[in-house]
Write a protein that holds these residues in place. Structure first.
Motif, PDB file in Angstrom:
ATOM      1  N   GLN A  23       0.732  -1.389   0.080  1.00 19.32           N
ATOM      2  CA  GLN A  23       0.029  -0.181  -0.035  1.00 19.32           C
ATOM      3  C   GLN A  23       1.015   1.230   0.124  1.00 19.32           C
ATOM      4  O   GLN A  23       1.815   1.248   0.677  1.00 19.32           O
ATOM      5  CB  GLN A  23      -1.008  -0.075   1.240  1.00 19.32           C
ATOM      6  N   CYS A  24       0.624   2.323  -0.737  1.00 16.78           N
ATOM      7  CA  CYS A  24       1.363   3.515  -0.908  1.00 16.78           C
ATOM      8  C   CYS A  24       0.963   4.416   0.411  1.00 16.78           C
ATOM      9  O   CYS A  24      -0.331   4.696   0.554  1.00 16.78           O
ATOM     10  CB  CYS A  24       0.984   4.194  -2.075  1.00 16.78           C
ATOM     11  N   PRO A  25       1.988   4.523   1.029  1.00 17.75           N
ATOM     12  CA  PRO A  25       1.563   5.381   2.113  1.00 17.75           C
ATOM     13  C   PRO A  25       1.103   6.767   2.043  1.00 17.75           C
ATOM     14  O   PRO A  25       0.642   7.542   2.794  1.00 17.75           O
ATOM     15  CB  PRO A  25       3.027   5.376   3.050  1.00 17.75           C
ATOM     16  N   HIS A  26       1.203   7.303   0.664  1.00 12.30           N
ATOM     17  CA  HIS A  26       0.844   8.778   0.180  1.00 12.30           C
ATOM     18  C   HIS A  26      -0.637   8.716  -0.095  1.00 12.30           C
ATOM     19  O   HIS A  26      -1.195   9.710   0.131  1.00 12.30           O
ATOM     20  CB  HIS A  26       1.767   9.151  -0.645  1.00 12.30           C
ATOM     21  N   CYS A  27      -0.940   7.634  -1.046  1.00  8.76           N
ATOM     22  CA  CYS A  27      -2.160   7.749  -1.565  1.00  8.76           C
ATOM     23  C   CYS A  27      -3.082   6.654  -1.226  1.00  8.76           C
ATOM     24  O   CYS A  27      -4.286   6.194  -1.758  1.00  8.76           O
ATOM     25  CB  CYS A  27      -2.105   8.021  -3.152  1.00  8.76           C
ATOM     26  N   SER A  28      -2.572   5.742  -0.415  1.00  7.13           N
ATOM     27  CA  SER A  28      -3.367   4.474  -0.012  1.00  7.13           C
ATOM     28  C   SER A  28      -3.720   3.343  -0.903  1.00  7.13           C
ATOM     29  O   SER A  28      -4.317   2.451  -1.096  1.00  7.13           O
ATOM     30  CB  SER A  28      -4.291   4.806   0.786  1.00  7.13           C
TER      31      SER A  28
ATOM     32  N   ARG B 230       7.940   1.499  -7.716  1.00  7.56           N
ATOM     33  CA  ARG B 230       8.131   2.816  -8.950  1.00  7.56           C
ATOM     34  C   ARG B 230       7.177   3.798  -8.280  1.00  7.56           C
ATOM     35  O   ARG B 230       7.435   5.233  -8.160  1.00  7.56           O
ATOM     36  CB  ARG B 230       7.556   2.573 -10.299  1.00  7.56           C
ATOM     37  N   HIS B 231       5.873   3.192  -8.152  1.00  7.29           N
ATOM     38  CA  HIS B 231       4.940   4.359  -7.669  1.00  7.29           C
ATOM     39  C   HIS B 231       5.204   5.158  -6.352  1.00  7.29           C
ATOM     40  O   HIS B 231       4.912   6.538  -6.244  1.00  7.29           O
ATOM     41  CB  HIS B 231       3.419   3.684  -7.491  1.00  7.29           C
ATOM     42  N   ILE B 232       5.495   4.344  -5.201  1.00  7.19           N
ATOM     43  CA  ILE B 232       5.826   5.160  -4.106  1.00  7.19           C
ATOM     44  C   ILE B 232       6.953   6.350  -4.228  1.00  7.19           C
ATOM     45  O   ILE B 232       6.736   7.443  -3.751  1.00  7.19           O
ATOM     46  CB  ILE B 232       6.205   4.162  -3.089  1.00  7.19           C
TER      47      ILE B 232
ATOM     48  N   PHE C 106       7.549   7.956  -7.049  1.00  2.85           N
ATOM     49  CA  PHE C 106       6.834   8.871  -7.925  1.00  2.85           C
ATOM     50  C   PHE C 106       5.832   9.740  -6.899  1.00  2.85           C
ATOM     51  O   PHE C 106       5.797  11.057  -6.875  1.00  2.85           O
ATOM     52  CB  PHE C 106       5.982   8.040  -8.998  1.00  2.85           C
ATOM     53  N   CYS C 107       4.928   8.797  -6.030  1.00  5.09           N
ATOM     54  CA  CYS C 107       4.055   9.462  -5.493  1.00  5.09           C
ATOM     55  C   CYS C 107       4.774  10.296  -4.370  1.00  5.09           C
ATOM     56  O   CYS C 107       4.130  11.352  -3.936  1.00  5.09           O
ATOM     57  CB  CYS C 107       3.142   8.433  -4.707  1.00  5.09           C
ATOM     58  N   GLU C 108       5.904  10.043  -3.608  1.00  4.07           N
ATOM     59  CA  GLU C 108       6.591  10.830  -2.591  1.00  4.07           C
ATOM     60  C   GLU C 108       7.039  12.119  -3.132  1.00  4.07           C
ATOM     61  O   GLU C 108       6.836  12.982  -2.563  1.00  4.07           O
ATOM     62  CB  GLU C 108       7.695   9.913  -2.234  1.00  4.07           C
TER      63      GLU C 108
HETATM   64 ZN    ZN Z   1       0.797   6.707  -3.943  1.00 11.55          ZN
END
Ligand code: ZN
Length: 128
Positions: free
Chosen positions: A70-75, A85-87, A89-91
Protein backbone atom coordinates in the motif's frame (compact mmCIF):
# COMPACT_ATOMS: atom_id res chain seq x y z
CA UNK A 1 -37.72 -45.19 -15.76
CA UNK A 2 -36.07 -47.23 -18.44
CA UNK A 3 -34.41 -44.13 -19.80
CA UNK A 4 -33.18 -43.22 -16.34
CA UNK A 5 -31.65 -46.63 -15.89
CA UNK A 6 -30.03 -46.38 -19.29
CA UNK A 7 -28.74 -42.98 -18.36
CA UNK A 8 -27.10 -44.26 -15.20
CA UNK A 9 -25.79 -47.25 -17.05
CA UNK A 10 -24.09 -45.03 -19.55
CA UNK A 11 -22.63 -42.98 -16.73
CA UNK A 12 -21.15 -46.01 -15.03
CA UNK A 13 -19.84 -47.35 -18.30
CA UNK A 14 -18.14 -44.04 -19.02
CA UNK A 15 -16.55 -44.11 -15.60
CA UNK A 16 -15.25 -47.59 -16.22
CA UNK A 17 -13.70 -46.57 -19.49
CA UNK A 18 -11.51 -43.58 -18.75
CA UNK A 19 -10.78 -42.81 -22.37
CA UNK A 20 -12.18 -39.29 -22.23
CA UNK A 21 -10.83 -38.21 -18.91
CA UNK A 22 -10.19 -34.52 -18.50
CA UNK A 23 -10.20 -34.22 -14.71
CA UNK A 24 -7.99 -31.12 -14.50
CA UNK A 25 -9.85 -29.16 -17.11
CA UNK A 26 -13.19 -30.12 -15.62
CA UNK A 27 -12.30 -29.18 -12.06
CA UNK A 28 -10.76 -25.95 -13.27
CA UNK A 29 -13.89 -25.06 -15.20
CA UNK A 30 -15.96 -26.01 -12.19
CA UNK A 31 -13.94 -23.77 -9.92
CA UNK A 32 -14.34 -20.88 -12.31
CA UNK A 33 -18.02 -21.60 -12.57
CA UNK A 34 -18.40 -21.64 -8.80
CA UNK A 35 -16.69 -18.28 -8.54
CA UNK A 36 -18.98 -16.96 -11.22
CA UNK A 37 -22.07 -18.31 -9.48
CA UNK A 38 -20.93 -16.93 -6.15
CA UNK A 39 -20.43 -13.50 -7.66
CA UNK A 40 -23.89 -13.58 -9.22
CA UNK A 41 -25.52 -14.78 -6.04
CA UNK A 42 -23.90 -12.13 -3.90
CA UNK A 43 -24.99 -9.53 -6.44
CA UNK A 44 -28.50 -10.94 -6.30
CA UNK A 45 -28.47 -10.77 -2.51
CA UNK A 46 -27.42 -7.15 -2.63
CA UNK A 47 -30.15 -6.17 -5.07
CA UNK A 48 -32.68 -8.20 -3.08
CA UNK A 49 -31.64 -6.51 0.14
CA UNK A 50 -31.90 -3.14 -1.54
CA UNK A 51 -35.41 -3.96 -2.75
CA UNK A 52 -36.55 -5.14 0.67
CA UNK A 53 -34.86 -2.28 2.42
CA UNK A 54 -32.77 -4.59 4.53
CA UNK A 55 -29.21 -3.98 5.45
CA UNK A 56 -26.77 -5.23 2.89
CA UNK A 57 -25.22 -8.64 3.38
CA UNK A 58 -21.59 -8.61 4.37
CA UNK A 59 -19.48 -8.06 1.28
CA UNK A 60 -17.30 -10.82 -0.02
CA UNK A 61 -13.81 -10.79 1.38
CA UNK A 62 -11.85 -8.37 -0.77
CA UNK A 63 -9.70 -10.12 -3.28
CA UNK A 64 -6.76 -7.96 -2.38
CA UNK A 65 -3.51 -9.69 -2.84
CA UNK A 66 -1.80 -9.69 0.56
CA UNK A 67 1.50 -9.35 -1.25
CA UNK A 68 0.44 -5.98 -2.57
CA UNK A 69 2.03 -2.96 -1.03
CA UNK A 70 0.00 0.00 0.00
CA UNK A 71 1.31 3.41 -0.94
CA UNK A 72 1.66 5.47 2.24
CA UNK A 73 0.88 8.64 0.31
CA UNK A 74 -2.29 7.81 -1.57
CA UNK A 75 -3.31 4.45 0.02
CA UNK A 76 -3.47 2.71 -3.34
CA UNK A 77 -2.23 -0.85 -3.57
CA UNK A 78 0.31 -2.07 -6.07
CA UNK A 79 2.27 -5.20 -6.69
CA UNK A 80 5.85 -5.18 -5.55
CA UNK A 81 7.39 -3.88 -8.76
CA UNK A 82 4.77 -1.26 -9.38
CA UNK A 83 4.71 -0.17 -5.76
CA UNK A 84 8.41 0.54 -5.75
CA UNK A 85 8.06 2.80 -8.74
CA UNK A 86 4.81 4.33 -7.65
CA UNK A 87 5.83 5.13 -4.09
CA UNK A 88 8.90 6.93 -5.37
CA UNK A 89 6.79 8.84 -7.84
CA UNK A 90 4.05 9.47 -5.33
CA UNK A 91 6.52 10.65 -2.72
CA UNK A 92 7.95 13.13 -5.18
CA UNK A 93 4.47 14.25 -6.04
CA UNK A 94 3.63 14.63 -2.38
CA UNK A 95 6.77 16.69 -1.82
CA UNK A 96 5.98 18.76 -4.88
CA UNK A 97 2.47 19.38 -3.69
CA UNK A 98 3.65 20.25 -0.19
CA UNK A 99 6.31 22.53 -1.65
CA UNK A 100 3.85 24.12 -4.05
CA UNK A 101 1.33 24.61 -1.28
CA UNK A 102 3.97 26.32 0.84
CA UNK A 103 5.32 28.54 -1.93
CA UNK A 104 2.07 29.41 -3.65
CA UNK A 105 0.44 30.70 -0.52
CA UNK A 106 2.57 33.84 -0.08
CA UNK A 107 2.63 34.39 -3.84
CA UNK A 108 -1.11 34.07 -4.03
CA UNK A 109 -1.49 36.96 -1.63
CA UNK A 110 0.37 39.27 -3.97
CA UNK A 111 -1.39 40.55 -7.09
CA UNK A 112 -0.53 38.17 -9.88
CA UNK A 113 -0.41 40.99 -12.47
CA UNK A 114 2.68 42.49 -10.83
CA UNK A 115 4.64 39.33 -11.64
CA UNK A 116 3.95 39.46 -15.36
CA UNK A 117 6.04 42.45 -16.55
CA UNK A 118 9.39 40.60 -16.22
CA UNK A 119 8.06 37.88 -18.51
CA UNK A 120 6.80 40.47 -20.97
CA UNK A 121 10.29 41.96 -21.12
CA UNK A 122 11.32 38.98 -23.20
CA UNK A 123 8.82 39.92 -25.87
CA UNK A 124 10.94 42.60 -27.67
CA UNK A 125 12.84 39.74 -29.28
CA UNK A 126 9.73 38.99 -31.29
CA UNK A 127 9.56 42.57 -32.54
CA UNK A 128 12.95 42.23 -34.19
ZN1 ZN B 1 0.69 6.80 -4.08
Amino acid sequence: MKQRLQGTEIMTIKKQHPQKKQPEKKSNWRQHNEDFVNAIQSAKQVSKALKEGRSLPPPLPPSINPDYIQCPHCSQRFNEAAAERHIKFCEEQAICHAFAAKTTRPVGKQPVTQRKPPAAAALPLQKV
